[in-house]
Design a protein around this motif. Sequence first.
Motif, PDB file in Angstrom:
ATOM      1  N   VAL A 306      37.064  29.419  41.859  1.00 13.26           N
ATOM      2  CA  VAL A 306      36.117  30.258  42.780  1.00 13.26           C
ATOM      3  C   VAL A 306      36.540  31.959  42.471  1.00 13.26           C
ATOM      4  O   VAL A 306      35.777  32.593  42.223  1.00 13.26           O
ATOM      5  CB  VAL A 306      36.342  29.991  44.032  1.00 13.26           C
ATOM      6  N   ILE A 307      37.850  32.266  42.342  1.00 10.34           N
ATOM      7  CA  ILE A 307      38.106  33.835  42.076  1.00 10.34           C
ATOM      8  C   ILE A 307      37.976  34.009  40.835  1.00 10.34           C
ATOM      9  O   ILE A 307      37.670  34.986  40.717  1.00 10.34           O
ATOM     10  CB  ILE A 307      39.558  33.820  42.613  1.00 10.34           C
ATOM     11  N   TYR A 309      35.557  32.727  38.729  1.00 11.45           N
ATOM     12  CA  TYR A 309      34.317  33.090  38.772  1.00 11.45           C
ATOM     13  C   TYR A 309      33.535  34.295  39.537  1.00 11.45           C
ATOM     14  O   TYR A 309      32.480  34.481  39.714  1.00 11.45           O
ATOM     15  CB  TYR A 309      33.407  31.967  38.976  1.00 11.45           C
ATOM     16  N   SER A 310      34.333  34.635  40.386  1.00  5.56           N
ATOM     17  CA  SER A 310      33.848  35.871  41.382  1.00  5.56           C
ATOM     18  C   SER A 310      32.975  36.844  40.698  1.00  5.56           C
ATOM     19  O   SER A 310      32.025  37.198  41.269  1.00  5.56           O
ATOM     20  CB  SER A 310      35.095  36.495  42.265  1.00  5.56           C
ATOM     21  N   CYS A 326      34.954  43.781  42.321  1.00  6.03           N
ATOM     22  CA  CYS A 326      34.620  42.446  42.957  1.00  6.03           C
ATOM     23  C   CYS A 326      35.931  41.726  43.245  1.00  6.03           C
ATOM     24  O   CYS A 326      36.072  41.092  44.056  1.00  6.03           O
ATOM     25  CB  CYS A 326      34.014  41.355  41.593  1.00  6.03           C
ATOM     26  N   SER A 327      36.959  41.766  42.598  1.00  4.32           N
ATOM     27  CA  SER A 327      38.361  41.510  42.806  1.00  4.32           C
ATOM     28  C   SER A 327      38.789  42.114  44.119  1.00  4.32           C
ATOM     29  O   SER A 327      39.316  41.295  44.975  1.00  4.32           O
ATOM     30  CB  SER A 327      39.332  41.803  41.700  1.00  4.32           C
ATOM     31  N   VAL A 330      36.887  40.405  47.148  1.00  3.71           N
ATOM     32  CA  VAL A 330      37.474  39.169  47.176  1.00  3.71           C
ATOM     33  C   VAL A 330      38.804  39.009  48.115  1.00  3.71           C
ATOM     34  O   VAL A 330      39.134  38.355  48.908  1.00  3.71           O
ATOM     35  CB  VAL A 330      37.725  38.257  45.916  1.00  3.71           C
ATOM     36  N   VAL A 389      26.833  33.809  46.243  1.00  7.00           N
ATOM     37  CA  VAL A 389      27.728  34.992  46.961  1.00  7.00           C
ATOM     38  C   VAL A 389      27.941  34.298  48.225  1.00  7.00           C
ATOM     39  O   VAL A 389      29.102  34.389  48.793  1.00  7.00           O
ATOM     40  CB  VAL A 389      27.018  36.078  47.250  1.00  7.00           C
ATOM     41  N   LEU A 392      30.534  31.662  47.789  1.00  7.88           N
ATOM     42  CA  LEU A 392      31.827  32.219  47.373  1.00  7.88           C
ATOM     43  C   LEU A 392      32.485  32.810  48.832  1.00  7.88           C
ATOM     44  O   LEU A 392      33.755  32.544  49.137  1.00  7.88           O
ATOM     45  CB  LEU A 392      31.651  33.552  46.529  1.00  7.88           C
ATOM     46  N   SER A 393      31.510  33.487  49.586  1.00  7.75           N
ATOM     47  CA  SER A 393      32.293  33.974  50.706  1.00  7.75           C
ATOM     48  C   SER A 393      32.715  32.965  51.754  1.00  7.75           C
ATOM     49  O   SER A 393      33.874  33.309  52.104  1.00  7.75           O
ATOM     50  CB  SER A 393      31.340  34.971  51.309  1.00  7.75           C
ATOM     51  N   LEU A 396      35.904  31.402  50.571  1.00 13.72           N
ATOM     52  CA  LEU A 396      37.219  32.228  50.573  1.00 13.72           C
ATOM     53  C   LEU A 396      37.627  32.434  52.142  1.00 13.72           C
ATOM     54  O   LEU A 396      38.736  32.444  52.339  1.00 13.72           O
ATOM     55  CB  LEU A 396      36.884  33.449  50.098  1.00 13.72           C
TER      56      LEU A 396
END
Length: 504
Positions: A306-307, A309-310, A326-327, A330, A389, A392-393, A396
């Motif tokens: 997931v990270i 592909y962030s 983006c990093s 995250v 998004v 992803l959120s 995480l």
Amino acid sequence: MPTWEEDMMQATCSSFGNEEEPLLGNMRQVIGISSQTLVDEKKSSRLPQYVAALIATIGGFVMGTVLAWTSPTSATLAIQKDIAISDLENSLIGGITNVGAMIGAAGGGLYCNFIGRKRGLMAIAIPSIIGWCLIMWGDSVALIIAGRVVLGIVMGILTVLCPLFTTEIGENSIRGTLGTYFQLQVTLGIFFDYVVGSNVTSVFYFSLICAVLPLILAGLITFMPETPQFYLIKRNEAAARKSLQWYRGKNYDINDEITGMKATIEKVKEEKLSYREAFSSTPAKRGLIIGLGVMFFQQLSGINSVIFYSADIFKAAGSTMDAATCSMIVGGVQVVATYISTLIVDRLGRKPMLFGSAAVMALSTGALGIYFHLKIIESDVSNLSWLPVTSLSVFLIVFSLGFGPIPWMFLSEIFPPSIKGPATSIACLFNWLCSFAVTFSFKSINNAIGSDYTFWIFTAISALGAVFVLCLIPETKGKSLEEIQKALGGNEPTDNRRNVESKT
């Protein structure tokens, strides 16, 4: 009449000098712990426990900086070092720390039992400096890889040592909170690399900054006492009492707690079980299954993917942010969510948080798989730009609430005293082995079956993790270590010794 804060500060500083007083006072303001939280019905002082745990888990911060170091440096390392680095060598520089961590984890239990918890954290600065020096002044790929291996060994030791320290100094009622500090510090270290590495473009000076952090850990931990359990193992009851009184405060009656610790340690010594006998007991078997299980599901939940592909996920949503930004987003989300976990783990409990984490992670990676599948078959996904998004959120957040921090905390709770050192090392070794396998197989699997099926595999694993939690993991919230062992299978190690003797 002095206030309770003054009594508490006097108590925490009386045994080890007044130099800790400003440190504890400043930390109380930073942590923002309420007076009600710091004092229980036995008038124990919890502030020293919070402070010591935060300082000890700076080891997690150090580990996070090692893990994420390649993120801001991989693009410029070859240019600044004026050496040729192939794609394979670049992958080795990034992933070889997992190999070092396996070595460190394998010997971590023996290391902390031999040198001690406090001195172990202090001594870790030496190999850390060696590793960073090899990277800073290394003029070949071989030297850089060697430095990363040394730092990987440090990470493996820290995964054993830091959770053990926090468990041994903490009261039952706050042991979960203290146990989550390690993962919180890891996420802070990763976030630190993302932010500082994007602004300090020199690989040398960025590495130098990272090299200072183990020295800060070594300096601060000198103000903390060794854990009382370690002193008791070394048959130094006077020092153990002094240590425990520091961690609990002068108003706390430590006699019952010291008696319980002594009884547990003496029981193990009197039984004189071999490791084979100790590992054959029911609590040991169940503890090992739980320890290996939570580590397996932590690493194979899909967190690294997931990270990875962030940046693509943000672009799919129409974002124009670069990979560094983006990093940082995250990393920031992980820090905030993990911090929330430290606040609620001793209220909600370990089991519901792990179950909810696994279940929602399965839904999130399932949704990501659907999104990538629609893209692969060239369906119109313009109306679904919010889905990746959001997934992803959510992933995480729930990972950082449950399967991120809690497995590390479990390691110091679930193993019988007779095998805690080697069993913790085995679980940490297995964790790094899983991490190594995912790191080096993800790209090839993704290329072979596609990102959609890859994420669906993670969905199946997380769903299995939820079933694992529901069926096999006991709730350990608020329980003493002795009560946890009874919940795992009885009166270890006495019953096991009797069973062994009955067969001979």
